[in-house]
Write a protein that holds these residues in place. Structure first.
Motif, PDB file in Angstrom:
ATOM      1  N   LYS A  77       0.872  -1.177   0.000  1.00  0.00           N
ATOM      2  CA  LYS A  77       0.000   0.000   0.000  1.00  0.00           C
ATOM      3  C   LYS A  77       0.908   1.225   0.000  1.00  0.00           C
ATOM      4  O   LYS A  77       1.652   1.447   0.955  1.00  0.00           O
ATOM      5  N   GLU A  83      -4.138   6.345  -2.262  1.00  0.00           N
ATOM      6  CA  GLU A  83      -3.500   5.070  -1.952  1.00  0.00           C
ATOM      7  C   GLU A  83      -3.499   4.172  -3.184  1.00  0.00           C
ATOM      8  O   GLU A  83      -4.519   3.996  -3.833  1.00  0.00           O
ATOM      9  N   VAL A  85      -2.539   0.274  -4.436  1.00  0.00           N
ATOM     10  CA  VAL A  85      -2.328  -1.063  -3.887  1.00  0.00           C
ATOM     11  C   VAL A  85      -1.868  -1.991  -5.007  1.00  0.00           C
ATOM     12  O   VAL A  85      -2.459  -2.012  -6.082  1.00  0.00           O
ATOM     13  N   ARG A 101      -6.303  -4.575  -5.055  1.00  0.00           N
ATOM     14  CA  ARG A 101      -6.450  -5.462  -3.888  1.00  0.00           C
ATOM     15  C   ARG A 101      -7.322  -6.653  -4.256  1.00  0.00           C
ATOM     16  O   ARG A 101      -8.423  -6.485  -4.769  1.00  0.00           O
TER      17      ARG A 101
END
Length: 157
Positions: A77, A83, A85, A101
């Protein structure tokens, strides 16, 4: 990399073809920039390009002989303006990288800011020191996280 202002530095880096930059050259670029300059570079469209290129190279930088029988999902992350991922699956002597994710449970999750991510993946940051200084947060298997760098060919600047 000399610059007169952050704008010219960002413009200079934005003009780079990151696919043509060797890992060693990338490490030298990151080493030559301050944390403030790295944060400036990691704004806007350039951020996604740089991070995407780093993860795009992980398969080539992977050292299967060092990983041995390791079977682990590592979630990355990267915090910043938003953010991002990514997940790295190390299994059966291979390394697969996906953006986003998944529903799978990672063995370890690494959380860090943009500048610290660049320092880590370019060999300019010590993961243990970064963890102790709380620049790198780890959830899950801390032992796996502390040894991750040995599974990849990371240049030294």
């Amino acid at each position: 990399m000399p610059d007169d202002s952050n704008g010219s530095l960002t413009d200079e880096l934005a003009g780079l073809d990151f696919a043509a930059v060797s890992p060693e050259e990338f490490a030298r670029i990151v080493k030559g920039l301050s944390g403030r300059e790295l944060a400036e570079v990691m704004r806007g469209e350039l951020r996604a390009r740089v991070i995407g290129e780093v993860f795009g190279r992980m398969r080539q930088q992977f050292r299967p002989e060092a990983a041995g029988r390791l079977n682990a999902l590592i979630r990355w992350k990267i915090t910043g303006s938003e953010e991002l991922v990514y997940e790295t699956l190390v299994a059966d002597g291979t390394c697969a990288v996906t953006e986003g994710r998944s529903e799978a449970e990672p063995r370890t999750t690494l959380v860090m800011g943009d500048a610290d991510f660049l320092k880590l993946v370019s060999g300019n940051g010590n993961p243990v020191t970064m963890f102790m200084m709380r620049k790198l947060k780890v959830a899950g298997d801390v032992g796996l996280a502390s040894g991750l760098t040995r599974y990849f060919d990371i240049p030294k600047a």
